[in-house]
Enzyme design. Structure first.
Site, PDB file in Angstrom:
ATOM      1  N   CYS A  44      74.689  -5.997  -4.053  1.00 24.12           N
ATOM      2  CA  CYS A  44      73.856  -4.898  -4.516  1.00 24.12           C
ATOM      3  C   CYS A  44      74.664  -3.605  -4.569  1.00 24.12           C
ATOM      4  O   CYS A  44      75.577  -3.386  -3.769  1.00 24.12           O
ATOM      5  CB  CYS A  44      72.667  -4.729  -3.571  1.00 24.12           C
ATOM      6  SG  CYS A  44      71.559  -3.375  -3.998  1.00 24.12           S
ATOM      7  N   SER A  46      73.848  -0.796  -3.620  1.00 23.96           N
ATOM      8  CA  SER A  46      73.706   0.000  -2.394  1.00 23.96           C
ATOM      9  C   SER A  46      74.879  -0.229  -1.449  1.00 23.96           C
ATOM     10  O   SER A  46      75.323   0.700  -0.762  1.00 23.96           O
ATOM     11  CB  SER A  46      72.389  -0.337  -1.695  1.00 23.96           C
ATOM     12  OG  SER A  46      71.286   0.046  -2.484  1.00 23.96           O
ATOM     13  N   HIS A  49      77.820   1.657  -2.672  1.00 28.35           N
ATOM     14  CA  HIS A  49      77.697   3.079  -2.338  1.00 28.35           C
ATOM     15  C   HIS A  49      78.289   3.390  -0.962  1.00 28.35           C
ATOM     16  O   HIS A  49      78.740   4.509  -0.713  1.00 28.35           O
ATOM     17  CB  HIS A  49      76.234   3.506  -2.362  1.00 28.35           C
ATOM     18  CG  HIS A  49      75.649   3.613  -3.742  1.00 28.35           C
ATOM     19  ND1 HIS A  49      76.287   4.256  -4.773  1.00 28.35           N
ATOM     20  CD2 HIS A  49      74.476   3.162  -4.253  1.00 28.35           C
ATOM     21  CE1 HIS A  49      75.531   4.196  -5.865  1.00 28.35           C
ATOM     22  NE2 HIS A  49      74.438   3.528  -5.567  1.00 28.35           N
ATOM     23  N   HIS A  66      72.473  -6.872   2.468  1.00 27.83           N
ATOM     24  CA  HIS A  66      71.075  -6.738   2.891  1.00 27.83           C
ATOM     25  C   HIS A  66      70.141  -7.586   2.041  1.00 27.83           C
ATOM     26  O   HIS A  66      68.949  -7.659   2.333  1.00 27.83           O
ATOM     27  CB  HIS A  66      70.642  -5.265   2.786  1.00 27.83           C
ATOM     28  CG  HIS A  66      70.817  -4.684   1.414  1.00 27.83           C
ATOM     29  ND1 HIS A  66      72.030  -4.218   0.963  1.00 27.83           N
ATOM     30  CD2 HIS A  66      69.952  -4.540   0.385  1.00 27.83           C
ATOM     31  CE1 HIS A  66      71.900  -3.787  -0.277  1.00 27.83           C
ATOM     32  NE2 HIS A  66      70.661  -3.980  -0.656  1.00 27.83           N
ATOM     33  N   CYS A 172      65.978  -7.309  -2.400  1.00 23.29           N
ATOM     34  CA  CYS A 172      66.183  -5.909  -2.753  1.00 23.29           C
ATOM     35  C   CYS A 172      66.025  -5.650  -4.245  1.00 23.29           C
ATOM     36  O   CYS A 172      65.113  -4.957  -4.673  1.00 23.29           O
ATOM     37  CB  CYS A 172      67.558  -5.430  -2.289  1.00 23.29           C
ATOM     38  SG  CYS A 172      67.911  -3.709  -2.721  1.00 23.29           S
TER      39      CYS A 172
END
Length: 374
Positions: A44, A46, A49, A66, A172
């Site tokens: 992902c 995220s 990031h 996650h 997610c």
């Protein structure tokens, strides 16, 4: 007893140094926790990031990941609703079910979930170690490892007929996109919806808009293959830029513009907001789902237009979903064939190929890359 396994660690968050796959030790599950053996973990944005520093971390090293699904191996004390052998999806944001936000149906705002980037378990300790040092876990999880010790607030039980490698996406990317269209934007039958950025989140915003009954869905992405996938999954039109989309939507709506605009670009830079605002009709809703750099303090937005046109600017975390309700709902939509999961997985990787997976993401080659475990 401590379990020795492997995991992908980020030792220097914010430096773009990449992930290091190495040996880690997992403590056994404590009160309200379970040990999972994962089948798969999604890659992902995220987690990317964390590497770039767009999302700052107060703790390093950290075990990333996650978005996962697997099988319960062991349960800790005071775990009553799960048992070994159960299949589960991990959730990016845990929901305790009792705080003000959970009690109000706003599970994505859970007080427990507010600590997912703190690097420790909800009780303030660490379950993961490497070389004798404590290791943080992304979202209390750390799915870049074949084994995870997770709080029960961060896992959702699912039926065993659902393929775990596909179910992982419901941790997610799928609810974040789907919920952005259904919950945050409030898409209604007959709406015109524009989705800006159609990667692993945006393509699910397209699916959400379709399932909510939108009659016109415009997918905006500079990558041709992503636009094509969006059209296959429900977009009625596509554009390669915001400028092109503005002219397209103006023509489609005879100048009215879009009822809902959803920003799901990989990085939510402030200069994207203004053009999205002009894509939004009078009284319409602009949803920002994209994660912005932590220091992004300026947004290009014509306030006079926004105020005088009565538009609404809506932030959305995790698609404004309530995981306890929406994950089973998404599973059922998949089972019925109304929600596509299988085709979202562009390529699978071994854990040792994780840096290649993120490179493919950055290059726009994947809708979703997925790590498969043995």
């Amino acid at each position: 007893m401590t379990l020795t396994t492997k995991g992908a660690l980020l030792w220097e968050p914010g430096t773009k140094s990449g992930w290091s796959v190495e040996e880690i030790e997992l403590d056994p599950p404590k009160r309200g926790e379970v040990l999972l053996k994962l089948a798969a973990s999604g890659l992902c944005h995220s987690d990317a990031h964390l590497d770039t520093g767009d999302i700052p971390l107060p703790f390093a090293p950290v075990l990333g990941g996650h978005e996962g699904a697997g099988v319960v191996q062991e349960v800790g004390p005071e775990v009553h609703d799960l048992q070994p052998g159960d299949h589960v999806v991990t959730t990016f944001l845990p929901s305790c079910g009792t705080c003000r936000w959970c009690s109000s149906g706003m599970g994505s705002m859970c007080d427990v979930g507010a600590g997912v980037l703190g690097g420790k378990a909800p009780d303030g300790t660490n379950r993961i170690h490497s070389g004798g040092k404590p290791v943080g876990a992304m979202s209390f999880l750390g799915t870049f490892s074949p084994y995870v010790v997770a709080p029960i607030t961060g896992v959702i039980k699912i039926d065993k007929d659902i393929p775990l490698d596909k179910a992982a996406l419901i941790g997610c990317g799928v609810p974040t996109g789907w919920g952005s269209a259904v919950h945050a934007a409030g898409t209604e039958v007959g709406d015109t919806v524009v989705v800006v950025g159609t990667g692993g989140v945006g393509v699910n915003a397209v699916q959400g808009a379709r399932l909510a009954g939108a009659s016109t869905i415009v997918a905006v992405d500079p990558v041709a293959f992503k636009r094509e996938m969006a059209e296959e999954l429900g977009a009625t039109h596509s554009a390669s830029s915001l400028e092109e989309a503005t002219e397209l939507v103006r023509g489609l709506t005879v100048g009215v513009m879009a009822d809902r605009v959803i920003l799901t670009a990989g990085v939510g830079y402030g200069n994207l907001v203004g053009p999205c605002g002009f894509l939004t009709r009078k009284g319409g809703t602009l949803v920002i789902t994209s994660a912005a750099p932590a220091l992004q303090g300026q947004v290009d937005l014509n306030l006079l237009d926004f105020v005088m046109s009565g538009k609404r600017l809506q932030g959305s975390l995790y698609g404004s979903c309530n995981a306890r309700v929406d994950v089973p709902k998404l599973i059922e939509l998949y089972r019925r064939g109304d929600l596509e999961l299988d085709r979202l997985v562009t390529r699978t990787y071994a854990l040792e190929e994780i840096n290649q997976g993120f490179a493919d993401m950055d290059a726009g080659r994947n809708i979703r890359g997925v790590i498969l475990f043995d």
